[in-house]
Design a protein around this motif. Structure first.
Motif, PDB file in Angstrom:
ATOM      1  N   MET A   1       0.843  -1.186   0.000  1.00  0.00           N
ATOM      2  CA  MET A   1       0.000   0.000   0.000  1.00  0.00           C
ATOM      3  C   MET A   1       0.885   1.244   0.000  1.00  0.00           C
ATOM      4  SD  MET A   1      -2.844   1.184   2.807  1.00  0.00           S
ATOM      5  CE  MET A   1      -3.698  -0.391   2.637  1.00  0.00           C
ATOM      6  N   ALA A   2       0.463   2.270  -0.737  1.00  0.00           N
ATOM      7  CA  ALA A   2       1.217   3.506  -0.786  1.00  0.00           C
ATOM      8  C   ALA A   2       1.245   4.167   0.580  1.00  0.00           C
ATOM      9  CB  ALA A   2       0.594   4.461  -1.812  1.00  0.00           C
ATOM     10  N   GLU A   3       2.348   4.882   0.855  1.00  0.00           N
ATOM     11  CA  GLU A   3       2.454   5.633   2.084  1.00  0.00           C
ATOM     12  C   GLU A   3       1.686   6.941   1.964  1.00  0.00           C
ATOM     13  OE1 GLU A   3       3.932   4.941   5.057  1.00  0.00           O
ATOM     14  OE2 GLU A   3       4.093   2.935   4.215  1.00  0.00           O
ATOM     15  N   PRO A   4       1.124   7.444   3.070  1.00  0.00           N
ATOM     16  CA  PRO A   4       0.446   8.736   3.008  1.00  0.00           C
ATOM     17  C   PRO A   4       1.419   9.848   2.680  1.00  0.00           C
ATOM     18  CG  PRO A   4       0.726   8.042   5.286  1.00  0.00           C
ATOM     19  CD  PRO A   4       1.125   6.883   4.429  1.00  0.00           C
ATOM     20  N   ARG A   5       0.940  10.851   1.985  1.00  0.00           N
ATOM     21  CA  ARG A   5       1.773  11.995   1.678  1.00  0.00           C
ATOM     22  C   ARG A   5       2.115  12.743   2.965  1.00  0.00           C
ATOM     23  NH1 ARG A   5       2.588  13.293  -3.472  1.00  0.00           N
ATOM     24  NH2 ARG A   5       1.159  12.600  -5.093  1.00  0.00           N
ATOM     25  N   ARG A   6       3.321  13.283   3.015  1.00  0.00           N
ATOM     26  CA  ARG A   6       3.742  14.084   4.146  1.00  0.00           C
ATOM     27  C   ARG A   6       4.037  15.520   3.721  1.00  0.00           C
ATOM     28  NH1 ARG A   6       1.784  11.632   8.445  1.00  0.00           N
ATOM     29  NH2 ARG A   6       2.240   9.412   8.414  1.00  0.00           N
ATOM     30  N   ASP A   7       3.653  15.888   2.509  1.00  0.00           N
ATOM     31  CA  ASP A   7       3.885  17.241   2.032  1.00  0.00           C
ATOM     32  C   ASP A   7       2.630  18.080   2.247  1.00  0.00           C
ATOM     33  OD1 ASP A   7       2.117  16.492   0.003  1.00  0.00           O
ATOM     34  OD2 ASP A   7       3.727  15.972  -1.375  1.00  0.00           O
ATOM     35  N   THR A   8       2.644  19.292   1.694  1.00  0.00           N
ATOM     36  CA  THR A   8       1.495  20.193   1.835  1.00  0.00           C
ATOM     37  C   THR A   8       0.716  20.279   0.536  1.00  0.00           C
ATOM     38  OG1 THR A   8       2.932  22.068   1.288  1.00  0.00           O
ATOM     39  CG2 THR A   8       2.625  21.565   3.626  1.00  0.00           C
ATOM     40  N   ARG A   9       0.802  19.250  -0.278  1.00  0.00           N
ATOM     41  CA  ARG A   9       0.145  19.259  -1.579  1.00  0.00           C
ATOM     42  C   ARG A   9      -1.352  19.523  -1.452  1.00  0.00           C
ATOM     43  NH1 ARG A   9       2.991  16.124  -6.175  1.00  0.00           N
ATOM     44  NH2 ARG A   9       4.555  16.700  -4.647  1.00  0.00           N
ATOM     45  N   GLY A  10      -1.816  20.513  -2.224  1.00  0.00           N
ATOM     46  CA  GLY A  10      -3.223  20.882  -2.211  1.00  0.00           C
ATOM     47  C   GLY A  10      -3.517  22.124  -1.386  1.00  0.00           C
ATOM     48  N   ILE A  11      -2.635  22.466  -0.435  1.00  0.00           N
ATOM     49  CA  ILE A  11      -2.859  23.650   0.392  1.00  0.00           C
ATOM     50  C   ILE A  11      -2.421  24.886  -0.383  1.00  0.00           C
ATOM     51  CG2 ILE A  11      -2.278  24.839   2.532  1.00  0.00           C
ATOM     52  CD1 ILE A  11      -1.740  22.128   3.804  1.00  0.00           C
ATOM     53  N   VAL A  12      -3.312  25.854  -0.506  1.00  0.00           N
ATOM     54  CA  VAL A  12      -2.981  27.114  -1.160  1.00  0.00           C
ATOM     55  C   VAL A  12      -2.284  28.006  -0.140  1.00  0.00           C
ATOM     56  CG1 VAL A  12      -3.906  29.140  -2.339  1.00  0.00           C
ATOM     57  CG2 VAL A  12      -4.936  26.892  -2.730  1.00  0.00           C
ATOM     58  N   ASP A  13      -1.081  28.467  -0.483  1.00  0.00           N
ATOM     59  CA  ASP A  13      -0.262  29.299   0.399  1.00  0.00           C
ATOM     60  C   ASP A  13      -0.027  28.601   1.737  1.00  0.00           C
ATOM     61  OD1 ASP A  13       1.263  31.345   1.402  1.00  0.00           O
ATOM     62  OD2 ASP A  13      -0.326  32.854   1.355  1.00  0.00           O
ATOM     63  N   PRO A  14       0.653  27.453   1.713  1.00  0.00           N
ATOM     64  CA  PRO A  14       0.834  26.686   2.955  1.00  0.00           C
ATOM     65  C   PRO A  14       1.613  27.431   4.025  1.00  0.00           C
ATOM     66  CG  PRO A  14       2.181  25.779   1.176  1.00  0.00           C
ATOM     67  CD  PRO A  14       1.243  26.766   0.552  1.00  0.00           C
ATOM     68  N   SER A  15       2.576  28.267   3.627  1.00  0.00           N
ATOM     69  CA  SER A  15       3.357  28.978   4.640  1.00  0.00           C
ATOM     70  C   SER A  15       2.475  29.908   5.455  1.00  0.00           C
ATOM     71  CB  SER A  15       4.503  29.758   3.984  1.00  0.00           C
ATOM     72  OG  SER A  15       4.004  30.724   3.079  1.00  0.00           O
ATOM     73  N   ALA A  16       1.507  30.557   4.804  1.00  0.00           N
ATOM     74  CA  ALA A  16       0.603  31.446   5.536  1.00  0.00           C
ATOM     75  C   ALA A  16      -0.250  30.657   6.515  1.00  0.00           C
ATOM     76  CB  ALA A  16      -0.282  32.211   4.555  1.00  0.00           C
ATOM     77  N   LEU A  17      -0.724  29.478   6.101  1.00  0.00           N
ATOM     78  CA  LEU A  17      -1.531  28.659   7.000  1.00  0.00           C
ATOM     79  C   LEU A  17      -0.711  28.168   8.178  1.00  0.00           C
ATOM     80  CD1 LEU A  17      -4.152  27.095   7.670  1.00  0.00           C
ATOM     81  CD2 LEU A  17      -3.243  25.222   6.278  1.00  0.00           C
ATOM     82  N   LEU A  18       0.486  27.661   7.910  1.00  0.00           N
ATOM     83  CA  LEU A  18       1.274  27.009   8.948  1.00  0.00           C
ATOM     84  C   LEU A  18       1.862  27.988   9.952  1.00  0.00           C
ATOM     85  CD1 LEU A  18       3.004  24.229   6.824  1.00  0.00           C
ATOM     86  CD2 LEU A  18       0.951  24.066   8.241  1.00  0.00           C
ATOM     87  N   THR A  19       1.871  29.276   9.634  1.00  0.00           N
ATOM     88  CA  THR A  19       2.277  30.267  10.626  1.00  0.00           C
ATOM     89  C   THR A  19       1.125  30.644  11.557  1.00  0.00           C
ATOM     90  OG1 THR A  19       1.782  32.097   9.112  1.00  0.00           O
ATOM     91  CG2 THR A  19       4.052  31.256   9.137  1.00  0.00           C
ATOM     92  N   ARG A  20      -0.089  30.210  11.225  1.00  0.00           N
ATOM     93  CA  ARG A  20      -1.273  30.568  12.011  1.00  0.00           C
ATOM     94  C   ARG A  20      -1.874  29.401  12.781  1.00  0.00           C
ATOM     95  NH1 ARG A  20      -1.131  33.899   7.564  1.00  0.00           N
ATOM     96  NH2 ARG A  20      -1.807  36.077   7.910  1.00  0.00           N
ATOM     97  N   VAL A  21      -1.560  28.177  12.373  1.00  0.00           N
ATOM     98  CA  VAL A  21      -2.136  27.016  13.033  1.00  0.00           C
ATOM     99  C   VAL A  21      -1.042  26.034  13.407  1.00  0.00           C
ATOM    100  CG1 VAL A  21      -4.224  27.278  11.624  1.00  0.00           C
ATOM    101  CG2 VAL A  21      -2.478  25.611  10.950  1.00  0.00           C
ATOM    102  N   ARG A  22      -1.386  25.117  14.304  1.00  0.00           N
ATOM    103  CA  ARG A  22      -0.498  23.995  14.627  1.00  0.00           C
ATOM    104  C   ARG A  22      -1.058  22.768  13.923  1.00  0.00           C
ATOM    105  NH1 ARG A  22       0.525  20.442  19.139  1.00  0.00           N
ATOM    106  NH2 ARG A  22      -1.418  21.114  20.145  1.00  0.00           N
ATOM    107  N   PHE A  23      -0.305  22.282  12.933  1.00  0.00           N
ATOM    108  CA  PHE A  23      -0.783  21.223  12.044  1.00  0.00           C
ATOM    109  C   PHE A  23       0.064  19.983  12.247  1.00  0.00           C
ATOM    110  CE2 PHE A  23      -0.468  19.164   7.773  1.00  0.00           C
ATOM    111  CZ  PHE A  23      -1.778  18.738   7.678  1.00  0.00           C
ATOM    112  N   ARG A  24      -0.608  18.846  12.458  1.00  0.00           N
ATOM    113  CA  ARG A  24       0.098  17.574  12.651  1.00  0.00           C
ATOM    114  C   ARG A  24      -0.612  16.464  11.899  1.00  0.00           C
ATOM    115  NH1 ARG A  24      -2.441  20.345  16.288  1.00  0.00           N
ATOM    116  NH2 ARG A  24      -2.834  18.734  17.862  1.00  0.00           N
ATOM    117  N   ARG A  25       0.146  15.408  11.562  1.00  0.00           N
ATOM    118  CA  ARG A  25      -0.421  14.180  11.014  1.00  0.00           C
ATOM    119  C   ARG A  25      -0.004  13.009  11.894  1.00  0.00           C
ATOM    120  NH1 ARG A  25       1.513  16.340   5.827  1.00  0.00           N
ATOM    121  NH2 ARG A  25      -0.239  16.908   4.491  1.00  0.00           N
TER     122      ARG A  25
END
Length: 278
Positions: A1-25
């Motif tokens: 089975m494929a491994e889950p992605r660990r990138d920010t693919r699909g997020i528009v302007d990920p740097s702006a989001l990640l400076t405002r929230v605490r995001f974990r997988r």
């Protein structure tokens, strides 16, 4: 089975989001991994509202959310979003989500095709029939989102999803594998090619995707193209858009620009410039 992605693919302007929230997988329990790609948690405490934007994956998500200033925790099942997904974040809050592998949600709600949920977000009790959801959906949501520690939230999500006891469904496995093939094989550009590789007619392939994925194979091919273009536009300054268009299977650069603009809201060069100057 494929491994889950660990990138920010699909997020528009990920740097702006990640400076405002605490995001974990976090990974789900072993017994759930054929169905659930990853758990994703977001916590925020914002002095002013912020709107996050995502070009969604072809996945169903089960989320438990708590906007602390607006009401008690609640749970939702979100089908594949056909357009840009926008979530306004205000005050303090958190989301604990389970992102299902494309094609792998159907065993949790086998009474309806996954296309039933496409473009919709519904209360969990409207999709799942187990007593935990129909009798006390807020208690279930509260058990997931209120713990401070991630390990407790993971354990609560595991318990919720395992309680649904999905039956094995070989067709779900087939659908998941075929979407994975689209995602990882850039040469898989035509629905007819995918159908032949699976030993199916185009019509049978379309029926399978409607029942188990919620969108058509062609839609998924186009969506993964946009994900690739969005990722490159956000991380590189020297993108050759004409070459990328050809590499992704577009007839020309204009078609890539049109699809990108229709999905993200701005042309790729404008998005790339904004990312490099932010």
């Amino acid at each position: 089975m494929a491994e889950p992605r660990r990138d920010t693919r699909g997020i528009v302007d990920p740097s702006a989001l990640l400076t405002r929230v605490r995001f974990r997988r976090h990974p789900p329990a072993e017994a759930l991994r054929r169905h659930v790609e990853t758990y994703w948690f977001i916590d925020w405490d914002l002095p002013e509202p912020y709107a996050s934007h995502v070009v969604p994956h072809p996945s169903v998500n089960v989320t438990f959310q708590w906007d602390e200033d607006e009401g008690p925790p609640y749970g939702e099942v979100t089908g594949v979003a056909l357009g840009l997904f926008t979530r306004k974040l205000t005050g303090r809050g958190r989301v604990c989500g389970a992102k299902f592998w494309p094609g792998a949600f159907r065993p949790f709600a086998p009474w309806a095709p996954v296309s039933r949920w496409t473009g919709h977000a519904l209360p969990v009790q409207d999709v799942f029939t187990r007593a935990a959801f129909t009798a006390a959906p807020r208690d279930t949501a509260r058990a997931v989102v209120t713990p401070a520690a991630d390990v407790a939230r993971v354990a609560a999500l595991d318990a919720v999803l395992l309680s649904l006891a999905p039956e094995p469904d070989p067709q779900a496995d087939v659908a998941r594998e075929l979407v994975g093939r689209i995602r990882t094989d850039r040469e898989m550009r035509r629905v007819g090619d995918l159908a032949r590789s699976a030993g199916l007619s185009v019509r049978a392939l379309q029926r399978l995707f409607s029942a188990y994925v919620g969108v058509s194979p062609k839609w998924i091919i186009l969506r993964y193209r946009i994900h690739e273009a969005l990722e490159l536009a956000g991380t590189r300054q020297d993108v050759d858009w004409a070459a990328l268009a050809a590499d992704l299977g577009y007839a020309d650069q204009a078609h890539l620009v049109r699809d990108f603009t229709a999905t993200v809201g701005v042309p790729p060069t404008v998005y790339a410039t904004a990312q490099q100057t932010s």
